[in-house]
Design an enzyme around this catalytic site. Structure first.
Site, PDB file in Angstrom:
ATOM      1  N   ARG A   1       0.807  -1.228   0.000  1.00 34.91           N
ATOM      2  CA  ARG A   1       0.000   0.000   0.000  1.00 34.91           C
ATOM      3  C   ARG A   1       0.841   1.279   0.000  1.00 34.91           C
ATOM      4  NH1 ARG A   1      -3.029   1.287   3.784  1.00 34.91           N
ATOM      5  NH2 ARG A   1      -4.596   2.340   2.533  1.00 34.91           N
TER       6      ARG A   1
ATOM      7  N   CYS B   1      14.597  -5.016  -3.907  1.00 33.71           N
ATOM      8  CA  CYS B   1      15.558  -4.261  -4.714  1.00 33.71           C
ATOM      9  C   CYS B   1      14.865  -3.121  -5.455  1.00 33.71           C
ATOM     10  CB  CYS B   1      16.239  -5.198  -5.690  1.00 33.71           C
ATOM     11  SG  CYS B   1      16.946  -6.617  -4.873  1.00 33.71           S
ATOM     12  N   GLU B   2      14.259  -2.233  -4.689  1.00 30.13           N
ATOM     13  CA  GLU B   2      13.530  -1.086  -5.243  1.00 30.13           C
ATOM     14  C   GLU B   2      13.657   0.054  -4.251  1.00 30.13           C
ATOM     15  OE1 GLU B   2      11.134  -0.986  -7.895  1.00 30.13           O
ATOM     16  OE2 GLU B   2      11.480  -3.086  -8.389  1.00 30.13           O
TER      17      GLU B   2
END
Ligand SMILES: *Cc1c(COP(=O)(O)O)cnc(C)c1O
Length: 426
Positions: A323, A354-355
């Site tokens: 969310r 990995c963001e």
């Protein structure tokens, strides 16, 4: 920095059964850190009696109530809401399959979806679900082909009333420019009602409207009723479902109407339009389960970037709660060992994916001294967390614990590494 932000977590954001003893969060007497120890983290922990109480409030306030499965679904929650007398909204073959596997009486299922496949319609018809909410002319045509006069099906038509409520664009569904439903303003809804009424195979029971989610103003529902009232009077159908969408507070200072106030506004608006003879149903998801749960994480790393900010990285993230990255939603954070502590340290709580967008709490306030191996928890994670989760980075989905007066039990186990290969034919 305002003191409201750095104050201890407001207990109103915790489940009904929460108590704090020597700083340790307990739910129905069960110490939360012990569950993290026993079942590992991340872990979703639900107060089952909180869910049951919200169900009772809803059943008391409306003629019929369907729990929206997409908010959080598994066999246990299906049984809990069914025991409390609710029906269940399912919006895919998978949700239907899960509800049937849980033993939910098919007559209590409402089949939704804007792109139901032929196979999903066959599943719904074979199961003999209570209602199919028809979303468009293609579906109406498919159903007319599939249904026989010997086994007619009860349907509702989803109507898009052309109101734009105040919430995030992605969770607004009532405006004219929408993929959902038959539009009222273009006459499509009227045409659909005529066609369904003329069908020998389809029994048109009523109209369904769902204007969006996380709606904080009960008046939005009254305004919607005002818009559609003339059409409802003209069509003369016995049932009206107003969908879900009642908002809940997630952070300090937010307030939302409760289920009783929601009902009062809706029934008041219907009476004002001379529509109080209608059987009125609602389909809450968030308002039933959101506040019932907390998620507990373990801190893995803390990075202080002088003059920039401090990052606290935990062992979950967008895979158990997308969310914040999807909608920019806010959450609180606290230490379940020291729930009543002041939280003077401003940090960004991030996940392990990995963001850079893998943020859980963009601007969290936490107690001093939190470091690796400590627990961090977020409240109000019972809706659209586990259900919207993913296996991104081949991260295993967390377990789910339910607590009631008899204690705690694991109702969904955490995925094992082998589960990640269950469909991999390589
Ligand atoms: C999402 C949805 C609901 C539930 O919405 P909440 O905001 O969780 O109450 C109910 N009905 C329909 C048709 C929905 O799409």
């Amino acid at each position: 920095m305002s003191s409201a932000l750095t104050a201890p977590l407001p207990t109103s954001l915790l489940p009904d059964g929460a108590t704090i003893s020597d700083g340790v969060l307990h739910i129905r007497g069960v110490p939360i850190p012990d569950l993290a120890e026993r079942y590992g983290t991340p872990l979703f922990i639900y107060d089952e009696d909180h869910v049951r109480e919200r169900c009772r409030e809803a059943i008391h306030a409306f003629d019929s109530v369907a729990y929206a499965a997409k908010a959080f679904f598994n066999k246990t929650i299906a049984r809990v809401v069914t025991e409390e007398g609710l029906s269940i909204d399912v919006a895919s073959g998978g949700e239907l399959f899960t509800a049937l596997a849980a033993g939910v009486p098919p007559g209590r299922l409402v089949m939704h979806g804007n792109a139901k496949s032929r196979r999903e319609l066959v599943m719904a018809l074979d199961a003999e679900v209570g209602r199919i909410v028809v979303d468009g002319f293609d579906e109406l045509g498919r159903l007319e082909e599939m249904v026989t006069p010997e086994r007619p099906v009860d349907i509702m038509l989803r109507v898009t009333p052309g109101v734009s409520i105040h919430t995030h664009d992605f969770i607004k569904t009532g405006q004219d420019d929408s993929k959902f439903g038959f539009t009222l303003s273009t006459g499509k809804a009227d045409e659909a009602v005529k066609r369904a009424k003329a069908s020998d195979h389809l029994r048109l029971r009523g109209i369904h409207i769902h204007v969006g989610s996380q709606v904080f103003r009960a008046e939005s529902f009254a305004e919607t009723i005002g818009v559609i009232a003339p059409a409802l009077s003209a069509w003369g159908l016995p049932e009206l479902s107003l969908g879900g969408g009642l908002g809940v507070p997630y952070i300090t200072g937010e307030t939302a109407p409760d289920i009783g106030e929601w009902s009062k506004v809706i029934h008041g608006a219907l009476a004002a339009e001379g529509l109080d003879h209608l059987g009125v149903g609602v389909e809450p998801g968030r308002a039933i389960v959101a506040g019932a749960a907390v998620t507990v994480y373990t801190v893995e790393a803390v990075k202080e970037l002088p003059g920039i900010r401090t990052y606290v990285a935990v062992d979950g993230g967008m895979s158990d709660n997308p969310r914040p990255s999807l909608y920019g939603s806010g959450y609180e954070a606290f230490d379940p060992h020291h729930t009543d502590r002041h939280r003077p340290v401003e940090v960004r709580i991030v996940g392990k994916h990995c963001e850079s967008g893998d943020v859980l709490v963009d601007d969290a306030f936490i107690p001093e001294g939190i470091g690796p191996d400590d627990l961090i928890a977020t409240p109000v994670t019972g809706a659209y967390g586990h259900s919207m989760g993913s296996n991104y980075n081949k991260v295993r989905r967390p377990g789910v614990v339910f607590i009631n007066g008899d204690g705690a039990r694991l109702v969904v186990r955490r995925e094992r590494y082998e589960d990640l290969l269950a469909t991999d034919l390589g």
